[in-house]
Design a protein around this motif. Sequence first.
Motif, PDB file in Angstrom:
ATOM      1  N   GLY A 124       0.811  -1.212   0.000  1.00  0.00           N
ATOM      2  CA  GLY A 124       0.000   0.000   0.000  1.00  0.00           C
ATOM      3  C   GLY A 124       0.844   1.261   0.000  1.00  0.00           C
ATOM      4  N   ASP A 125       0.174   2.373   0.257  1.00  0.00           N
ATOM      5  CA  ASP A 125       0.813   3.682   0.278  1.00  0.00           C
ATOM      6  C   ASP A 125       0.939   4.167   1.719  1.00  0.00           C
ATOM      7  OD1 ASP A 125       0.906   3.730  -2.506  1.00  0.00           O
ATOM      8  OD2 ASP A 125      -1.078   4.652  -2.657  1.00  0.00           O
ATOM      9  N   TYR A 126       2.109   4.703   2.045  1.00  0.00           N
ATOM     10  CA  TYR A 126       2.401   5.176   3.398  1.00  0.00           C
ATOM     11  C   TYR A 126       3.123   6.506   3.306  1.00  0.00           C
ATOM     12  CZ  TYR A 126       1.437   0.330   4.611  1.00  0.00           C
ATOM     13  OH  TYR A 126       0.844  -0.883   4.754  1.00  0.00           O
ATOM     14  N   GLN A 127       3.150   7.235   4.416  1.00  0.00           N
ATOM     15  CA  GLN A 127       3.913   8.475   4.503  1.00  0.00           C
ATOM     16  C   GLN A 127       4.914   8.344   5.643  1.00  0.00           C
ATOM     17  OE1 GLN A 127       1.205  11.765   4.905  1.00  0.00           O
ATOM     18  NE2 GLN A 127       1.102  12.034   2.690  1.00  0.00           N
ATOM     19  N   VAL A 128       6.165   8.749   5.358  1.00  0.00           N
ATOM     20  CA  VAL A 128       7.208   8.764   6.370  1.00  0.00           C
ATOM     21  C   VAL A 128       7.822  10.158   6.406  1.00  0.00           C
ATOM     22  CG1 VAL A 128       7.715   6.308   6.119  1.00  0.00           C
ATOM     23  CG2 VAL A 128       9.002   7.950   4.779  1.00  0.00           C
ATOM     24  N   LYS A 129       8.422  10.495   7.524  1.00  0.00           N
ATOM     25  CA  LYS A 129       9.083  11.793   7.671  1.00  0.00           C
ATOM     26  C   LYS A 129      10.587  11.590   7.606  1.00  0.00           C
ATOM     27  CE  LYS A 129       5.476  14.070  10.307  1.00  0.00           C
ATOM     28  NZ  LYS A 129       4.986  14.865   9.216  1.00  0.00           N
ATOM     29  N   VAL A 130      11.251  12.473   6.851  1.00  0.00           N
ATOM     30  CA  VAL A 130      12.698  12.426   6.689  1.00  0.00           C
ATOM     31  C   VAL A 130      13.258  13.776   7.116  1.00  0.00           C
ATOM     32  CG1 VAL A 130      14.593  12.107   5.079  1.00  0.00           C
ATOM     33  CG2 VAL A 130      12.486  10.826   4.759  1.00  0.00           C
ATOM     34  N   SER A 131      14.128  13.763   8.113  1.00  0.00           N
ATOM     35  CA  SER A 131      14.773  14.982   8.586  1.00  0.00           C
ATOM     36  C   SER A 131      16.031  15.202   7.752  1.00  0.00           C
ATOM     37  CB  SER A 131      15.123  14.850  10.064  1.00  0.00           C
ATOM     38  OG  SER A 131      15.840  15.971  10.486  1.00  0.00           O
ATOM     39  N   LEU A 132      16.024  16.245   6.931  1.00  0.00           N
ATOM     40  CA  LEU A 132      17.143  16.520   6.043  1.00  0.00           C
ATOM     41  C   LEU A 132      18.163  17.471   6.649  1.00  0.00           C
ATOM     42  CD1 LEU A 132      15.050  16.946   2.805  1.00  0.00           C
ATOM     43  CD2 LEU A 132      16.476  14.997   3.408  1.00  0.00           C
ATOM     44  N   HIS A 133      17.704  18.375   7.481  1.00  0.00           N
ATOM     45  CA  HIS A 133      18.553  19.399   8.088  1.00  0.00           C
ATOM     46  C   HIS A 133      17.797  19.911   9.295  1.00  0.00           C
ATOM     47  CE1 HIS A 133      21.087  23.016   8.341  1.00  0.00           C
ATOM     48  NE2 HIS A 133      21.927  22.382   7.560  1.00  0.00           N
ATOM     49  N   ASP A 134      18.443  20.650  10.159  1.00  0.00           N
ATOM     50  CA  ASP A 134      17.742  21.211  11.311  1.00  0.00           C
ATOM     51  C   ASP A 134      16.602  22.095  10.816  1.00  0.00           C
ATOM     52  OD1 ASP A 134      19.478  19.960  13.016  1.00  0.00           O
ATOM     53  OD2 ASP A 134      20.805  21.691  13.204  1.00  0.00           O
ATOM     54  N   GLY A 135      15.369  21.725  11.123  1.00  0.00           N
ATOM     55  CA  GLY A 135      14.211  22.505  10.720  1.00  0.00           C
ATOM     56  C   GLY A 135      13.679  22.187   9.334  1.00  0.00           C
ATOM     57  N   VAL A 136      14.304  21.304   8.575  1.00  0.00           N
ATOM     58  CA  VAL A 136      13.834  20.938   7.237  1.00  0.00           C
ATOM     59  C   VAL A 136      13.445  19.460   7.263  1.00  0.00           C
ATOM     60  CG1 VAL A 136      14.384  20.795   4.794  1.00  0.00           C
ATOM     61  CG2 VAL A 136      15.347  22.638   6.172  1.00  0.00           C
TER      62      VAL A 136
END
Length: 148
Positions: A124-136
Amino acid sequence: MAKLILTHEVAGLGTAGDVVEVKDGYATNFLVPRKLATPWSAGAEKSIDSMRVARRGRELASIEEAQAARDSLQSNPVTVTANAGPSGRLFGAITTAEIADAIGTRALVDKRRIQIGQPIKALGDYQVKVSLHDGVVATVDVKVVAAS
């Protein structure tokens, strides 16, 4: 209270190279055995500086690059293939390392910076969070498909 130097990023506590004070039990039973931190000493200041330099080298150079990577990741979904049964249930779970490999060359992403809300155990389809930089932080759409 124990004074420690973090060697890896710990959610809610700090990033590598930070000097933190935590309760003795948390330090003795969790952080030190898992090599997430080392005891602080007077001669450890040089190692703190070298860890900060290494961390800067791993991070994206600037906020502008991180924002460009975020826009790229949010506009294109990531596809992960996995073995699944006839009902669509996976044989195992999708890990952050598999998602980081699927992101590939679009952005340099460390698997420890990917946050999955619930374990991904079905197609299925899911959403994940990726921290690229402080605050981004990028919200990435992950599509899990069955391997052929």
